[in-house]
Design a protein around this motif. Sequence first.
Motif, mmCIF file in Angstrom:
data_model
loop_
_atom_site.group_PDB
_atom_site.id
_atom_site.type_symbol
_atom_site.label_atom_id
_atom_site.label_comp_id
_atom_site.label_asym_id
_atom_site.label_seq_id
_atom_site.Cartn_x
_atom_site.Cartn_y
_atom_site.Cartn_z
ATOM 1 N N ALA A 103 -29.348 20.384 -57.100
ATOM 2 C CA ALA A 103 -30.505 21.139 -56.610
ATOM 3 C C ALA A 103 -30.837 20.779 -55.169
ATOM 4 O O ALA A 103 -31.303 21.631 -54.399
ATOM 5 N N ALA A 137 -31.969 30.891 -61.922
ATOM 6 C CA ALA A 137 -32.464 29.603 -62.403
ATOM 7 C C ALA A 137 -32.505 28.570 -61.277
ATOM 8 O O ALA A 137 -33.440 27.766 -61.193
ATOM 9 N N VAL A 138 -31.493 28.570 -60.419
ATOM 10 C CA VAL A 138 -31.466 27.634 -59.291
ATOM 11 C C VAL A 138 -32.680 27.845 -58.388
ATOM 12 O O VAL A 138 -33.369 26.890 -58.000
ATOM 13 N N ARG A 148 -35.895 26.590 -59.586
ATOM 14 C CA ARG A 148 -36.016 25.137 -59.356
ATOM 15 C C ARG A 148 -36.364 24.830 -57.910
ATOM 16 O O ARG A 148 -37.147 23.919 -57.613
ATOM 17 N N VAL A 149 -35.823 25.602 -56.975
ATOM 18 C CA VAL A 149 -36.010 25.333 -55.552
ATOM 19 C C VAL A 149 -37.390 25.771 -55.061
ATOM 20 O O VAL A 149 -38.010 25.103 -54.226
#
Length: 346
Positions: free
Chosen positions: A22, A66-67, A70-71
């Motif tokens: 991440a 999804a990434v 998270r970011v």
Amino acid sequence: MPALARPLHLAAAIDGPGQYEASYYVELARLAERGTLDFVTLDDGFAAPGRTSRRGRAAGRLDALAVLARVAPATERIGFVPTVTTTHTEPFHVSTSVATLDWVSRGRAGWTVDVSTTEAEARLFGRRPVAPAGALWREAGEVADVAARLWDSWEDDAEIRDVPTGRFIDRDKLHYVDFQGATFAVRGPSIVPRPPQGHPVTAVDVTAEPPREAAARYADVAFVRAADPGSARAVGEELRERAREFGRNPARLTVLASLPVELHTTADAVELADRIGDWHAAGAADGFHLRPADAPRDLARVVDGTVPVLQHRGLLRRFYPGTTLRDHLGLTRPVNRYARTGGTAA
């Protein structure tokens, strides 16, 4: 140089083949935010492990949506636009996932609509054979349509959260969408409250012909890959004319020329600023989507080299005009269609 009347929009891809941490994406998003870019994109697709997709994209990747979920909380202003493939994917899940990204980013989400056109990718799911591109993009347009309806299925003030009475939701402000498409049906309402932006920003790559009708009907942003400003301008004009035919205000469609970027020296950063300025002055596009060959190296040179030059020339803003991606793009927050028309309550 005096500032141009038309605002220049700037976005960048932060793709990282083989990157599974991440921190890699967080650092790039923060870098883009330091340069006041409108948003970053992250590509995605269904290519099987060990293969490449039809666009030559390396297989073996994390889920883009999804990434970025998270970011997003690690940033404050930059927008996030992951690629979401509508083929082989439930429209209801697409809608809720994009809405969730808008909530966790506090109104800075969008999505790039894409389709899956290979038999190999169809076999990964085993649900149906591959279909012609035209049919897939008609379906993708319907997914974009029903997603917006699901985002509207909660009125903005549907949540009550009244502890004394135990009422959490005003059910009169939840609405069935009752959507019937060519390949799917969705009743609704959504399970996610209306997103902060009303509708997250919808983007489509219109370089090829098949996606253009869906983009003209439903997109807020269109990407076009072109070798010269005249070609980019021609696609933008065609797209806006189609939007007008569908009863849309063509001024609400932002067209970005998507350019490959490979910067090895400071001189390359200045040369990119010249190119952007020339294309923008020629009316090629409303802005630019930059696709770095090496994201950490090239994006750093864009932010530390190209962006200051553009700002000095009065072509690019020095601060964000608001807090949402729609603010950055100059787009208004859509009115809820069911609150306006009194649609059927759920």
